[in-house]
Design a protein around this motif. Structure first.
Motif, mmCIF file in Angstrom:
data_model
loop_
_atom_site.group_PDB
_atom_site.id
_atom_site.type_symbol
_atom_site.label_atom_id
_atom_site.label_comp_id
_atom_site.label_asym_id
_atom_site.label_seq_id
_atom_site.Cartn_x
_atom_site.Cartn_y
_atom_site.Cartn_z
ATOM 1 N N SER A 1 -13.066 0.640 -2.562
ATOM 2 C CA SER A 1 -11.643 0.904 -2.345
ATOM 3 C C SER A 1 -11.335 0.927 -0.851
ATOM 4 O O SER A 1 -12.104 1.465 -0.060
ATOM 5 C CB SER A 1 -11.272 2.259 -2.955
ATOM 6 O OG SER A 1 -9.960 2.636 -2.574
ATOM 7 N N ARG B 1 -8.513 2.329 0.065
ATOM 8 C CA ARG B 1 -7.542 3.433 0.184
ATOM 9 C C ARG B 1 -8.297 4.743 0.359
ATOM 10 O O ARG B 1 -9.214 5.047 -0.379
ATOM 11 C CB ARG B 1 -6.665 3.526 -1.057
ATOM 12 C CG ARG B 1 -5.636 4.660 -0.958
ATOM 13 C CD ARG B 1 -4.942 4.883 -2.282
ATOM 14 N NE ARG B 1 -4.051 3.794 -2.628
ATOM 15 C CZ ARG B 1 -2.804 3.691 -2.173
ATOM 16 N NH1 ARG B 1 -2.312 4.597 -1.338
ATOM 17 N NH2 ARG B 1 -2.048 2.690 -2.567
ATOM 18 N N LEU C 1 -7.657 -3.454 -2.574
ATOM 19 C CA LEU C 1 -6.653 -3.092 -1.574
ATOM 20 C C LEU C 1 -5.420 -2.474 -2.219
ATOM 21 O O LEU C 1 -5.008 -2.900 -3.302
ATOM 22 C CB LEU C 1 -6.210 -4.330 -0.799
ATOM 23 C CG LEU C 1 -7.150 -4.887 0.266
ATOM 24 C CD1 LEU C 1 -6.682 -6.266 0.702
ATOM 25 C CD2 LEU C 1 -7.213 -3.958 1.472
ATOM 26 N N PRO C 2 -4.806 -1.467 -1.572
ATOM 27 C CA PRO C 2 -3.469 -1.046 -1.998
ATOM 28 C C PRO C 2 -2.515 -2.216 -1.812
ATOM 29 O O PRO C 2 -2.579 -2.921 -0.801
ATOM 30 C CB PRO C 2 -3.139 0.101 -1.031
ATOM 31 C CG PRO C 2 -4.445 0.504 -0.433
ATOM 32 C CD PRO C 2 -5.295 -0.712 -0.410
ATOM 33 N N TYR C 3 -1.640 -2.458 -2.783
ATOM 34 C CA TYR C 3 -0.791 -3.645 -2.680
ATOM 35 C C TYR C 3 0.085 -3.605 -1.444
ATOM 36 O O TYR C 3 0.372 -4.631 -0.832
ATOM 37 C CB TYR C 3 0.081 -3.804 -3.933
ATOM 38 C CG TYR C 3 0.761 -5.154 -3.943
ATOM 39 C CD1 TYR C 3 0.043 -6.287 -4.316
ATOM 40 C CD2 TYR C 3 2.089 -5.295 -3.544
ATOM 41 C CE1 TYR C 3 0.635 -7.541 -4.305
ATOM 42 C CE2 TYR C 3 2.691 -6.546 -3.527
ATOM 43 C CZ TYR C 3 1.954 -7.662 -3.911
ATOM 44 O OH TYR C 3 2.542 -8.896 -3.881
ATOM 45 N N ASN D 1 -0.709 -2.786 1.343
ATOM 46 C CA ASN D 1 -1.502 -3.209 2.507
ATOM 47 C C ASN D 1 -2.103 -4.601 2.295
ATOM 48 O O ASN D 1 -3.198 -4.892 2.767
ATOM 49 C CB ASN D 1 -2.636 -2.209 2.770
ATOM 50 C CG ASN D 1 -2.139 -0.896 3.336
ATOM 51 O OD1 ASN D 1 -1.014 -0.811 3.829
ATOM 52 N ND2 ASN D 1 -2.941 0.139 3.220
ATOM 53 N N HIS D 2 -1.372 -5.454 1.562
ATOM 54 C CA HIS D 2 -1.901 -6.784 1.293
ATOM 55 C C HIS D 2 -2.093 -7.588 2.573
ATOM 56 O O HIS D 2 -2.810 -8.576 2.599
ATOM 57 C CB HIS D 2 -0.982 -7.552 0.325
ATOM 58 C CG HIS D 2 0.321 -7.935 0.928
ATOM 59 N ND1 HIS D 2 1.391 -7.059 1.026
ATOM 60 C CD2 HIS D 2 0.734 -9.105 1.481
ATOM 61 C CE1 HIS D 2 2.403 -7.674 1.605
ATOM 62 N NE2 HIS D 2 2.046 -8.910 1.891
ATOM 63 N N SER E 1 -5.609 -8.352 3.581
ATOM 64 C CA SER E 1 -6.414 -9.235 2.734
ATOM 65 C C SER E 1 -7.225 -10.226 3.557
ATOM 66 O O SER E 1 -8.443 -10.369 3.368
ATOM 67 C CB SER E 1 -5.513 -9.987 1.753
ATOM 68 O OG SER E 1 -4.819 -9.097 0.923
ATOM 69 N N TYR F 1 -6.135 -6.235 -5.939
ATOM 70 C CA TYR F 1 -5.221 -5.165 -5.559
ATOM 71 C C TYR F 1 -5.249 -4.069 -6.605
ATOM 72 O O TYR F 1 -5.572 -4.309 -7.789
ATOM 73 C CB TYR F 1 -3.800 -5.718 -5.391
ATOM 74 C CG TYR F 1 -3.714 -6.771 -4.322
ATOM 75 C CD1 TYR F 1 -3.810 -6.429 -2.974
ATOM 76 C CD2 TYR F 1 -3.576 -8.112 -4.659
ATOM 77 C CE1 TYR F 1 -3.761 -7.398 -1.982
ATOM 78 C CE2 TYR F 1 -3.522 -9.087 -3.681
ATOM 79 C CZ TYR F 1 -3.617 -8.725 -2.347
ATOM 80 O OH TYR F 1 -3.572 -9.690 -1.374
ATOM 81 N N GLU F 2 -4.924 -2.866 -6.172
ATOM 82 C CA GLU F 2 -4.858 -1.744 -7.107
ATOM 83 C C GLU F 2 -3.923 -2.099 -8.260
ATOM 84 O O GLU F 2 -2.906 -2.764 -8.069
ATOM 85 C CB GLU F 2 -4.384 -0.484 -6.383
ATOM 86 C CG GLU F 2 -5.407 0.059 -5.397
ATOM 87 C CD GLU F 2 -4.894 1.286 -4.655
ATOM 88 O OE1 GLU F 2 -3.717 1.648 -4.856
ATOM 89 O OE2 GLU F 2 -5.664 1.864 -3.861
#
Length: 462
Positions: free
Chosen positions: A203, A205, A234-236, A238-239, A242, A255-256
């Motif tokens: 993760s 996050r 990744l938290p979306y 914070n894409h 990537s 993504y989460e």
């Protein structure tokens, strides 16, 4: 020469935009508006990667992938497919047809370029391993035996224990592999490459935004986990991280809120690739071991012994320490082969090698130098210690007869040993070839004087 990419897309504006992006990244770009046009380009050009849209006017992406793989010239090129949010079966289908990865449309430019770079890096590493393995096979080294592939070991790593337990449970529904949840500390505490997970799902996050990315770099730099596959979650929001995650060494990212069935598909692809690369690495290691080891005795061979002797001599010069060189030859060994046969002679050589190995220090080097001749190099050994060691070796070989299977009687063998020593302050005696010549001359003196004895090189004796 720059890497070449074929864009296959039936929309001209899409081809133009991709051409600009990829050309700016210094790739050589070819274009095709259909599957048939793409195959024509592939038949006449060396293409490293095909970037294709699965929605083509004349054939779907799955069929095109199969046709690409059927072309001898392009069967090994990379294929990156772009598709809408298709059902999982469609994604499985295009991967089974030969695609190396797929992207969901619309494709972010930065993520596209990062995935292209990742695929090229992975292919370069695989190609290097294949080249080394090919060299080993060309030299006559056997391939590693195929082993049973059981369940893979997958570790889910997150600072939030609830999140990692939920992810592990959801993945387990779609996977037969062994899944576990780990803390960051546990992930970094792997004891060996053999015990490390095949894949980490980590993760990004945590209380620190870059938790997963910092862990990613630590796993990649750790020798025990550097070859593990890594998927970053990744938290979306914070894409934008990537592309950074892929360039930092992630093999894939999601993504989460990911679909666990799709992530399981991606994990299976990574597991297959990792196992192929692990097999190649093992075959390379096996080949390297075969390259420096005498197969009969298990000792080092001349190919290894000579550069190692040079390193010992160079170290002795720097530290002003003495080192000993011995050449040992079995007496009348031809008679053993003539009387008992070469198979028995091989057993005798193997037993002598074992006695030498068992009665020398761990850092001494013993090598089979050819035929019934052995080389022993003893670092940090002055003349009197070298003479004592040589006498001890001579006695232990002559003392006990060698038991050979299927022979009514045991075989007595003896050995002659020539000894030379490189020692300060006569730094000229550190010359490797001269020391070998001196030890060889001393060996001939030992044989001329009746065999089964130790003789010091004339310079050393003086």
């Amino acid at each position: 020469m720059s890497q070449s990419i074929l864009i296959v897309n039936n929309v001209a504006t899409n081809r133009i935009v991709l051409n600009v992006k990829l050309s700016a990244a210094q790739y050589t770009v070819h274009q095709a508006h259909s599957g048939a046009a793409a195959l024509r380009v592939l038949r006449t050009n060396s293409i490293d990667m095909v970037l294709l849209d699965v929605d083509l006017p004349d054939m779907d992406g799955t069929r095109l992938c199969r046709n690409i793989r059927a072309l001898p010239r392009s069967k090994n090129c990379l294929i990156l497919a772009a598709m809408e949010n298709e059902p999982l079966d469609k994604k499985k289908e295009i991967m089974a047809a030969g695609a190396d990865d797929y992207l969901q449309k619309p494709v972010d430019d930065k993520i596209l370029l990062a995935r292209v770079r990742r695929l090229f890096r992975a292919r370069a590493a695989e190609t290097e391993l294949q080249l080394r393995d090919g060299t080993a096979q060309a030299l006559g080294f056997a391939e590693a035996a195929a082993s049973f592939q059981g369940a893979a070991h997958i570790s889910v790593v997150a600072g939030d224990r609830t999140a990692r337990d939920d992810w592990r449970a959801s993945l387990q529904e779609f996977s037969n592999h062994r899944l576990e949840g780990l803390s960051r500390c546990d992930a970094l505490s792997q004891e060996s490459p053999e015990l490390a997970p095949d894949i980490f799902v980590i993760s990004a996050r945590d209380t620190e935004e870059t938790f997963g990315l910092s862990l990613l770099t630590e796993l990649r730099s750790n020798p025990n986990t550097r070859h593990s596959g890594i998927v970053v979650v990744l938290p979306y929001e914070n894409h934008n991280l990537s592309a950074i995650a892929l360039d930092m060494g992630a093999d894939d990212l999601v993504y989460e809120g990911f679909d666990p069935a799709e992530l399981s598909l991606r994990l299976n692809v990574l597991i297959d690739r990792k196992r192929q690369n692990d097999t190649l690495r093992q075959q390379v290691r096996t080949g390297l071991q075969a390259a420096v080891t005498d197969q009969l005795t298990g000792l080092f061979n001349r190919r290894y012994a000579m550069p190692h002797l040079k390193r010992i001599a160079d170290r002795a010069k720097r530290t002003d320490q003495s080192f000993a060189v011995m050449i040992l030859d079995l007496d009348h060994f031809k008679q053993v082969n003539d009387q008992y046969g070469h198979a028995t002679g091989d057993k005798v050589l193997a037993e002598v090698a074992k006695r030498l190995r068992d009665n020398l220090r761990p850092f001494d080097m013993v090598a089979r130098f050819g035929g019934e001749e052995f080389l022993i190099v003893m670092p940090d050994t002055p003349l009197h210690q070298a003479k004592q060691a040589a006498e001890r070796i001579r006695k232990l070989i002559a003392k006990d007869p060698i038991e050979v299977p299927f022979q009514d009687s045991s075989i007595h063998v003896s050995t002659s040993i020539g000894v030379a020593v490189g020692s300060p302050p006569h730094r000229s005696t550190f010359d490797v070839q001269q020391l070998l010549n001196d030890a060889d001359s001393a060996l001939y003196d030992a044989k001329a004087e009746g065999r089964n004895q130790v003789t010091l090189a004339r310079g050393a004796a003086a």
